[in-house]
Each structure stands twice: as C-alpha cells, then as structure tokens.
Design a protein around this motif. Sequence first.
Motif, PDB file in Angstrom:
ATOM      1  N   ARG A  10       0.848  -1.181   0.000  1.00 27.50           N
ATOM      2  CA  ARG A  10       0.000   0.000   0.000  1.00 27.50           C
ATOM      3  C   ARG A  10       0.889   1.238   0.000  1.00 27.50           C
ATOM      4  NH1 ARG A  10      -1.937   2.125   5.392  1.00 27.50           N
ATOM      5  NH2 ARG A  10      -0.036   2.143   6.638  1.00 27.50           N
ATOM      6  N   THR A 118     -10.004  14.974 -15.400  1.00 29.49           N
ATOM      7  CA  THR A 118     -10.900  15.152 -14.262  1.00 29.49           C
ATOM      8  C   THR A 118     -12.107  16.006 -14.636  1.00 29.49           C
ATOM      9  OG1 THR A 118      -9.027  14.981 -12.752  1.00 29.49           O
ATOM     10  CG2 THR A 118     -11.034  15.966 -11.888  1.00 29.49           C
ATOM     11  N   HIS A 436      -6.321   4.705   6.267  1.00 27.13           N
ATOM     12  CA  HIS A 436      -4.869   4.585   6.270  1.00 27.13           C
ATOM     13  C   HIS A 436      -4.356   3.966   7.567  1.00 27.13           C
ATOM     14  CE1 HIS A 436      -0.700   5.728   5.357  1.00 27.13           C
ATOM     15  NE2 HIS A 436      -0.632   6.108   6.611  1.00 27.13           N
ATOM     16  N   ARG A 506     -13.998  -0.696  -5.935  1.00 22.76           N
ATOM     17  CA  ARG A 506     -13.586   0.166  -7.033  1.00 22.76           C
ATOM     18  C   ARG A 506     -12.216   0.725  -6.719  1.00 22.76           C
ATOM     19  NH1 ARG A 506     -18.128   4.433  -8.517  1.00 22.76           N
ATOM     20  NH2 ARG A 506     -16.564   4.809 -10.143  1.00 22.76           N
ATOM     21  N   ARG A 507     -11.403   0.827  -7.747  1.00 26.88           N
ATOM     22  CA  ARG A 507     -10.033   1.287  -7.550  1.00 26.88           C
ATOM     23  C   ARG A 507     -10.018   2.734  -7.057  1.00 26.88           C
ATOM     24  NH1 ARG A 507      -5.138   1.045 -12.047  1.00 26.88           N
ATOM     25  NH2 ARG A 507      -3.477   1.788 -10.642  1.00 26.88           N
ATOM     26  N   GLY A 508      -9.238   2.956  -6.017  1.00 21.60           N
ATOM     27  CA  GLY A 508      -9.121   4.285  -5.452  1.00 21.60           C
ATOM     28  C   GLY A 508     -10.204   4.641  -4.467  1.00 21.60           C
ATOM     29  N   GLN A 509     -11.150   3.740  -4.193  1.00 21.45           N
ATOM     30  CA  GLN A 509     -12.235   4.011  -3.264  1.00 21.45           C
ATOM     31  C   GLN A 509     -12.336   2.877  -2.251  1.00 21.45           C
ATOM     32  OE1 GLN A 509     -15.912   4.764  -5.293  1.00 21.45           O
ATOM     33  NE2 GLN A 509     -15.056   6.379  -6.591  1.00 21.45           N
TER      34      GLN A 509
END
Length: 601
Positions: A10, A118, A436, A506-509
């Motif tokens: 990570r 974005t 985190h 989901r990637r990033g979430q």
Amino acid sequence: MTGSGSAVPRQFSFTTRAYMAVDDATGEPIGLDDVDTRVRWLLDLIAAAGGELVSRLWRPATFDVLAAGRDRQDRRLPAQGHVAAARLGWDPHYPDGAYVPSRVTRVVTAQVMATLRTLTYRDTAITALSQRFDPATGRLTAPTEPGDYVPSGFARGVRRQLAARARRDGGAPAGRVRITDLQGPPQTSAMARLSAADRQLAQITAADRELVLTVKLPTSPAPAGRAQWRRVRLTAAIPAHLCGRPVIDWHLPTLVLDRKGLLWRCAATELVPAGDLDSAAVAVGVDWSPSTLGAAATVADSPDGLVSDYRGFTYDDRGIGIKLARLQAEGQLLHAKAARLTRLAATAPPEVRAQLQAKIAVLDAHRTAVGIKRGRINRELAFHFARQVTDYAANAHAQVIAVEDLTTLETRGHGRVNNNRAAQSARRKAVAALAHTAAGVGIAVVSVPARGSSARCPGCDEPLARPGGYHTAWCPDCRVGGDRDHLAGVNLAKRALLGRNKAARRRGQLPAIRVAEHAPIRRCRDKTGPTPSRPRHRRVRRSLPTAPRRLGVTPKPHVPAPQASVWDTVQPAPPHGDAGSRDTRTSQAPATPVADSPRST
C-alpha cells in the motif's frame, strides 16, 4: 482474495525538506536559497507552459476526445498522460529562445492531462443536467436513466450556474451547454510532478535514513541551451516514524515551494497485513455525530446470531471542535467584510479605491491564514480520531470498520449555521485517515448506507422513540436504548457484517456495501467491547489561592486552568517541518537531525 496473515503493498504520503545540496558534476556545495531560486525558475516554466496549453485546449472538442478515449486512428488512449498528449499532438509552447528538456515537457503534459481528464466528467454531467434544466422555474427535472444520477451537491452548483446563464442571456440556453460555456480554463498550480519523468530528469535513492534526490534544474530563468541545465543532488532525512517500517519502494516526489522554501511531497510503498473482509466476525460501526466527530460501537457474529453489548465509544476532541467553529466564523466574517469593501470600491473615487483595495488585500491575507490554520487542525484532528477508533477496533479484535457513506450523508434541519458547520467538518479527512491507519494493523474499512442508521432499532428495525430529546433513543419492544450515536454505530456494524460478501470494490475508493440488510441483534450481557483508554493529561491545579484577602479591595475571581487539550496526546511535529506524513508518530525525535544548519553555505 488474500488470506489472513498475508501482506499486501500500500502507498502512503509524507513530506520532507532537503538540508544539503551539492552540484552532481563537481561536488561543490550549493546554498539552499540558491536551490529555491532554481526550483522557482523550473516551476515558472512548467506553470506558464501548462497554463498556455490548458487555455489552448479549452474547447468542447477536447472533452469530446477525452470522453471517447480514442485518438485520430481510433486507437485507445493510453493511461499515461504524457503519452496520450503526444499521440494527440498536444504539445506545450515555451518562450522564444528557451531550451526545455523533453522530460520537463512530459511533466507539463502529464499534469495538464490529469486536470482535463478530471474535468471531462464534469463536462459530461453539465451537458446531461442542462438538458433537464427548466429556465422558467430554475429547477432540474428528475433523471430518467440510472446513469444520469449525480451527487446532489454537484447538481445544485450546476443548477445555479445554469440559472445565472439563463438570466444573463435573457432566456433558455440554446443547444447543449458545455463546461466551456459556464466557466473559464482552470489555473495551473506551480508544482513539478517528477513521477511523470524518468532517470534522465530525476532519480531518488534511500540509504542510511536519508533520501537523495538528483534532479536537473535550470541555471537561469530562460535557459538557452543544454549546458544551462545542471544536475543537483539534494539530501533529505527520512522522518523518524518511517524508519524501520517495511518500505519496499520510494517514489519520485512532487516539488513545490512554500513560505519555508522547497518542499518534497513524497510517496512510498510498504507492506501491511492484508484485511480479510469476507471472513470478518466482529465489526465496529462509526457514526458521524453533529455533537462530536464520531462515535463507535461493536457487533459480533456468534453461532446464535448477531450480538452486541450496546456500549459505545464517543470520541472526545477536547474542545478542538469549538475552536474550529470559531475559526470558521472568523473566516466567514473576513469574507463578508472583503465582499462589502469590494462593492464599495467599485463606485469609489480613485484615491479612496486604492485605500479600499489595500484593506481588501489585508483581509484576504488574514482569511487565507485562517484557512491554513483550519486545515492543519482538521488534519491533526482527523488522524487523532483515526488512531482512537483503530485502537478501539483492535482491542475488540474486529476485522472490519464500517463508516457511513458520505455521498448520501447531508446535514439538514439544524439551521443555516449548524448545517454549514457540519458540512465543513473533517469527515472526509477522517475517513481517509481511518482507512490509512486501520490498514496498518490489517483492519478493513468499508462504507455502508447511512439512511435510517440512527432512526431504527437494531433489534426489530422499528422507529426509535426520543424520550430524552435528540441525543437519546429507546425501543420499547426490545427494551434497548441509550445514546443515538451508539445505536447508529450498532446498525452500521450490522450492515457491514451482513453485506461483507457483497461489497463492491472500485479502484481508489473504499469497498462499498450498497444495500442495507436487517437481522435482529441480541443484547449480550457479557462485555464484548473494549474499554476505551483514557490518556493521562497534565495535572490541573484547582485549589484556591492561599493569600489572605485584602480588606476593602474586591478580589479577582479565581478561574481554574482549562482542561488539557488533544494536543497533549498528539506528539508534536519536528521543528524543521518535514513531518507531513499522515501517520501518527511514535517518537518525538526530530525527523531532520541538522535542522539548525544554515540555509546557505
């Protein structure tokens, strides 16, 4: 799916500063002030080229290409921003006579492509919302397709923009409305993301608790040739709380300049225990509270069903929330004063206008300082909250922490001031800090639906009564009750356990559980949750003064010292300012041992 006991990589971020700089070719030392100047020249070139490229590409055709994801030969655009820009022929322009390496061009195009990609989502959403906008009523009709859904806050902002455009044009907007019709090109930040380049521009190594960054920097504001780009070797200390951790890779940093000079925004990859969500047997639910940042409660999955002791944990910020509310009110007051002076300056004589503009500049500087202070306090508050909840979950032997889905959580019904105060709280920062911090001990964090979590009974799923007001709840059928935030934590933990095998990733979430299932929770008489530890604070003197009272003089009333704040339990940052990591520090030793060294040699 990784099993229990395995390790997964990570990434985490931190900041640091260089304490030594030398010329890579000659080995001669370079003053840090000179390094700041050369970095400023580099950032000026990147910002000017990026701003020019964004302004040139600010047209609907750009967003059509990015939304389709195809180039002129109908090939799929690569994920790397600089490669996609080169394939599309989107190259930045530099001042005449200036020589800029191709790797710096990679940095410019990568940053511009990240911004435009974005904004492509926003352009698509604005187009869909404009087709549902009624200029006569100023409202949006309900969406007919599931893909037309956008967050309510985003829809309100677009509706205000569409209403303002309709009033300005005197009628309904003609045709499709794009993002280029509602706003101008965004400003580009003065930063250099070195991760978009390769070893020809920058490389980083780690050895003996130090990071050594070798980067090419210009020797003049407008370098005319290759000889005016020289390599500089910068040395920075690794923060003390990162030493000894299983870091497997150090990534190239992002270079920015602040009031203290050059700042490295670094990232690294480490190995952490893998969280196993599918086999979770104990869950902790975290409920966001209007009175405090959050409260937590535990639920266990036993052979007899779900059980809980209904004893929750309430986070105590020790008055930091009151301080944040005061700073928010102060910032709003400064904003209102600056707006009023701006209106007055528009019709004032030239000599008065100059005085008003000077006052406006002072107010804007004060408001910026208040915002920076609020951001710093919010960050420390979020990570202190994350550490407290993670310790609570670890003591309960929990494998998962459930938090409310912030996209469906909107404060309302508490008045304009309280709604605004709750909306600007550090909840999203707290979620990121909790994810985190919990990942470091192998605990997974998932988001669950928030609707009805504090309004329904965890046992029978019936509406709860409010015998003692807003903060209490009671179920007469199950005969359970107490603090509504603790009952909400029980409901959130229950939803995490029931939907642990149906989580969407989901990637990033965070992993998300979309459907709230119900199962009765039996109240366990045994204590299943941990007792929150109470950190020892400084001893407060509360005794009255022993001096004799003077006759004829009114004595000054004795006011006891305030209670110790949360800052006594959070270890202070090192003096050199390189403790920007989002981790809780375990040592008070300064991260940079040579923080007192002179900035210039």
